[in-house]
Motif scaffolding. Sequence first.
Motif, PDB file in Angstrom:
ATOM      1  N   GLU A 198      52.468  36.114  37.525  1.00 32.55           N
ATOM      2  CA  GLU A 198      51.844  35.998  36.204  1.00 32.55           C
ATOM      3  C   GLU A 198      50.699  34.992  36.222  1.00 32.55           C
ATOM      4  O   GLU A 198      49.675  35.192  35.563  1.00 32.55           O
TER       5      GLU A 198
ATOM      6  N   HIS B 257      47.445  36.474  37.269  1.00 31.65           N
ATOM      7  CA  HIS B 257      46.621  37.100  36.234  1.00 31.65           C
ATOM      8  C   HIS B 257      45.707  36.073  35.562  1.00 31.65           C
ATOM      9  O   HIS B 257      44.558  36.384  35.222  1.00 31.65           O
TER      10      HIS B 257
ATOM     11  N   MET C 280      40.297  43.641  35.990  1.00 31.26           N
ATOM     12  CA  MET C 280      40.924  43.070  34.801  1.00 31.26           C
ATOM     13  C   MET C 280      39.982  43.152  33.598  1.00 31.26           C
ATOM     14  O   MET C 280      40.410  43.414  32.466  1.00 31.26           O
TER      15      MET C 280
ATOM     16  N   ALA D 197      47.308  40.566  41.813  1.00 33.40           N
ATOM     17  CA  ALA D 197      48.059  39.405  41.317  1.00 33.40           C
ATOM     18  C   ALA D 197      49.231  39.092  42.243  1.00 33.40           C
ATOM     19  O   ALA D 197      49.535  37.922  42.505  1.00 33.40           O
TER      20      ALA D 197
ATOM     21  N   GLN E  75      42.906  35.540  37.882  1.00 37.74           N
ATOM     22  CA  GLN E  75      41.996  36.684  37.798  1.00 37.74           C
ATOM     23  C   GLN E  75      41.059  36.543  36.601  1.00 37.74           C
ATOM     24  O   GLN E  75      39.846  36.773  36.713  1.00 37.74           O
TER      25      GLN E  75
ATOM     26  N   VAL F 256      44.883  45.564  39.483  1.00 36.11           N
ATOM     27  CA  VAL F 256      45.147  44.291  38.797  1.00 36.11           C
ATOM     28  C   VAL F 256      46.501  43.738  39.209  1.00 36.11           C
ATOM     29  O   VAL F 256      46.641  42.558  39.561  1.00 36.11           O
ATOM     30  N   GLU F 257      47.530  44.585  39.198  1.00 33.61           N
ATOM     31  CA  GLU F 257      48.882  44.130  39.518  1.00 33.61           C
ATOM     32  C   GLU F 257      49.050  43.850  41.009  1.00 33.61           C
ATOM     33  O   GLU F 257      49.663  42.854  41.397  1.00 33.61           O
TER      34      GLU F 257
END
Length: 231
Positions: free
Chosen positions: A104, A107, A118, A175, A110, A171-172
């Motif tokens: 988390e 993110h 993102m 991360a 990012q 994105v995931e």
Amino acid sequence: MGYYINYYMDYFLYLLPALIVTIVAQVMVSRTYSKYSKVRSGRGYTGAMAARAILDSNGLQNVGIEHISGNLTDHYDPRTNVVRLSDSVYNSDSVAAIGVAAHEVGHAVQQNRGYLPMKIRAAIIPATQIGSKIAIPLFFIGLILSFEYLTTIGIILFSATVLFQLVTLPVEFNASRRALQTIEQDHFLEGGEVTGAKKVLSAAAMTYVAGLLMAIMQLLRLLAIAGRRND
């Protein structure tokens, strides 16, 4: 009668396989997280402690950390610049908790560094929110009333959901990659603990793959239905 037979055949052809993949992914996440939530980290960091340390090391002292109720409800909120950690992560010193917390925080990093996927995901969220609510109803209203333009609008709106799921993947995955690099390089976890965190994050990533597959198959189903109606 033939229309209804084809309708249910479409369900089994397109949605059932994707649903099975989704269920398998969810089971994998549950089992993997449950296993490594019982493995305590050697250095004794809790999820919240690890998140704070990683944020500070990236110059993100302005990003807050909050406790949120629930299980695996962890997320980063870019609107309020806050990382929210769930009951099973915030005060837990397990390998799973540290992996999720670091993910988390990834993110937040990012967001701070202007990670392009993102930005794209944030830009299409409004269209996705609208599409997820009205795309399918519009599509079937268009079919029932023979308003082709409504079915087309429904398909276009639903396509925004597919695009969102597609952009979510990098994105995931990014991360998670950031998280694993950080917890290993900064020694939040060591040895086999890193392997455990990687398994947790890999299992979680599969749920996003399953979400994309479900969205794609649903879109193909809508296109197939619309195509037969136009024949």
